[in-house]
Every structure is written in C-alpha cells, then in structure tokens.
Design an enzyme around this catalytic site. Structure first.
Site, PDB file in Angstrom:
ATOM      1  N   ARG A 260      42.010  36.936 -39.435  1.00  0.00           N
ATOM      2  CA  ARG A 260      42.899  35.962 -38.805  1.00  0.00           C
ATOM      3  C   ARG A 260      44.332  36.446 -38.929  1.00  0.00           C
ATOM      4  NH1 ARG A 260      39.167  34.509 -36.480  1.00  0.00           N
ATOM      5  NH2 ARG A 260      38.203  32.442 -36.333  1.00  0.00           N
ATOM      6  N   GLU A 289      48.734  34.704 -29.900  1.00  0.00           N
ATOM      7  CA  GLU A 289      47.826  35.346 -28.939  1.00  0.00           C
ATOM      8  C   GLU A 289      47.901  34.631 -27.599  1.00  0.00           C
ATOM      9  OE1 GLU A 289      43.918  35.553 -30.667  1.00  0.00           O
ATOM     10  OE2 GLU A 289      44.589  36.721 -32.383  1.00  0.00           O
ATOM     11  N   HIS A 308      41.643  40.734 -29.768  1.00  0.00           N
ATOM     12  CA  HIS A 308      40.752  39.729 -30.363  1.00  0.00           C
ATOM     13  C   HIS A 308      39.354  39.793 -29.735  1.00  0.00           C
ATOM     14  CE1 HIS A 308      40.846  35.637 -32.629  1.00  0.00           C
ATOM     15  NE2 HIS A 308      39.669  36.236 -32.773  1.00  0.00           N
TER      16      HIS A 308
END
Length: 348
Positions: A260, A289, A308
């Site tokens: 994370r 993001e 991601h």
C-alpha cells in the site's frame, strides 16, 4: 423447485461469464439458478466513490434495476449502499470477489439482514510473483536501461562497477510482513539463495522457521540490502518507512512496495535515490493513484513503476469467481459461510 435469482455483476477483469460458470459448478445438485449477467465498466472507467462506499464501479440506479427480485449478487466492484438495500428487500447474500468488501456498506447490510462475503487470498500468488519481478528489475536497474534502449540508446556504460546491479543469491533481503504474500516471496527468495529477514509483530518465530529469521524492524533495515513491504495499512504502519528508516539501510540498497502506498514516504525515497543511499526502487502502489503527471517518481532515475497491477492475472479472475461462487453454494445448501464480513447477520 424454487428458482434462485443471482445477479452476476462482472467487469472487464472478473468477467460476468466467469461468475456464471463458477456459479453453475458450485450450485448444489438440482438447484435452479436464474443468473442475470451485467457488465460494469471497470477498468476501462476507473472505480470511485458511490454514495457512502469506496472503490465501486457502476451506479445505484443500475444495481437497483438489476437486483429487482434477486436473492444473491456476486461481483467484484458493484456498490452495495443503503439506497440499494432499501430498494431490494429480497437480497440476502452479497459476495465481493476481492480481498475486502470496501464497496459494500457493512453496517447497512447488517441492518437489512444481508450477509456480505469476500475473497481473501485471491491475488496472493499474482502479487507475490509481481513483487519478485520488481525486486529483480530494481536490483538490476532494468527500468532505466529499458527506457534508454526504447529510445535508441545503447548504454554499455552500465557495466561500470558502480552502475552494476546486485544478485539475489547471498544477499540479505528483508520483508516487512509475512502474510499470504510475504510468506510466498520469502520462500522463493530463500530458494534463490538469499538470507531472508522478516519483521512482523503478529507472527511467531516458529512460523518462519526454516525460511527466514524473525527480527525487529531496526535490525531488518540495518542488515538488508533489499527491503520489500508487505504490511497492511493501520495506524501503526502508516508512514512506517520514511527518511530515517531509509537512512538506516546499507548504502546502495533497493526498496520495493507492492502493498500500500500509505506505508512509505515517497519524497524520502526520491531523495535517497538522488543521493545514492538507494540504488533502486520498485513500486506498484502510490500515495495518489493515478500518479500525478508532475510527481517526482516519474523523473527520478532508478525507479521501476507499474500502475497497481500486481494483483492482476487471468488466474486471479478465475480464483475470485470460484471463491465467491463457493460461498453461494454453501448458502444454498444451508452451510456456514467461509468468509463473511458481517457474521452478526448469520447469528440472527
């Protein structure tokens, strides 16, 4: 025979048809399923907040229409909100094919008597393999030389001793976290000849025995040439790796994060890469993001970046559908659910 209406709200990753296939396979013999497939737009359209829930795809109106008369819904990203629950009183089971049901309002679901299930571990293998890919790429400077070569620049000077990367064999690698992902990474690194250190306050020494050494975080940072993060974000772990922690690592180290973005101070990473304290870094997760166009990470040498996608593989989509379909099968047979996020509903 009673017909059970199930909504399979897939997207462009976990396809509606995957849900349908696994539901048919998991249903008890003789079960009559009326499966309604709908297609949500993710990832072609980013997920976002829908009413009170996060990381959802689709709209409340779309789900209210689809769930009319339905008893069960399986999905990866469809929202489950107070408004949807109030409009769909026949709904009893909502299965989210993710590691956590963040797109479901658990409190509202509990009030309305709807059990919410999820799919832990669905992407553990994919994320572990992606982590290893970033470790190798960052340790050998693959990101920069790839970019150079794509632009027609043949960088033979990367054989300069100071530019050469490091090998995994005989290196000390530190893993912060030893859950489903970290433990898989540890086993592969150990097989490659690395000495693996682990910091995880919730793991007992016997769990890592034969694979790694369990050590305090300070010792892990001081000894590890490569550090990879595998912790959850909590009040305790948020921002756990900053400038001081990076400075404690050996000069020329490598730092990787597929867990994370909130675990790490990325400005401190860029400073350390600029100074040479870090020789390389690999990241799949970020504090914001998508990464903003002007972010330092995009222009700092020595960084390998992916958007991601560590948890994305075809196998993950199949596993996700299979896990939640298994919950539907248990529900229809009257058996206990394996991964229910609001078990108070079951106790009622």
């Amino acid at each position: 025979m009673t017909t059970t209406t199930v909504v399979a709200a897939g997207d462009h990753f976990v396809l509606p048809g995957l849900f349908t296939r696994e539901l048919r396979a998991a249903a008890p013999g003789g079960a009559d399923l009326d499966i309604r497939e709908i297609q949500l737009p993710w990832p072609h359209t980013p997920f976002g907040r829908v009413a009170e829930v996060d990381e959802a795809s689709g709209t409340e109106e779309e789900m209210i229409e689809a769930l009319c008369g339905a008893r069960v819904c399986v999905t990866q990203l469809a929202p489950l909100t107070e408004r949807i629950l109030a409009a769909c009183p026949g709904l009893e089971l909502f299965c989210v094919s993710r590691g956590g049901p963040v797109n479901a309002d658990l409190e509202a679901a509990t009030r309305h008597g709807v059990a919410v299930c999820y799919a832990p571990g669905r992407n553990a293998v994919a994320t572990a393999e992606h982590t290893l890919a970033l470790i190798l790429a960052a340790a050998r400077g693959i990101g920069d030389v790839h970019t150079d070569l794509k632009h027609g620049v043949w960088r033979g000077d990367y054989y300069d001793y100071r530019s050469c990367g490091i090998e995994i064999e005989n290196s000390v690698v530190g893993l912060v976290g030893f859950g489903a992902i970290g433990s898989r990474v540890a086993r592969v690194l150990a097989a490659m000849g690395a000495t693996v250190l682990v910091h995880d306050p919730y793991v007992k020494p016997e769990v890592v025995e034969g694979i790694a050494q369990l050590v305090p975080l300070g010792e892990l940072l001081r000894r590890s040439r490569i550090v990879s993060l595998h912790a959850r974000v909590t009040d305790e772990t948020r921002g756990m790796i900053g400038a001081a922690e990076i400075a404690a690592m050996p000069p020329g180290s490598v730092l990787v994060n597929c867990a994370r973005g909130a675990l790490l101070d990325y400005d401190a990473v860029c400073d350390a890469l600029d100074s040479g304290q870090l020789a390389g870094a690999g990241f799949d997760v970020f504090p914001v993001e998508p990464v903003p166009a002007g972010a330092r990470l995009l222009s700092t040498p020595g960084v390998v970046l992916t958007p991601h996608i560590a948890g994305g593989s075809q196998e993950v989509a199949h596993k996700a559908a299979r896990i939640v379909a298994g919950e539907v099968g248990r529900f229809l047979r009257g058996e206990p659910l394996a991964h229910c996020a609001n078990p108070d509903v079951l106790r009622r």
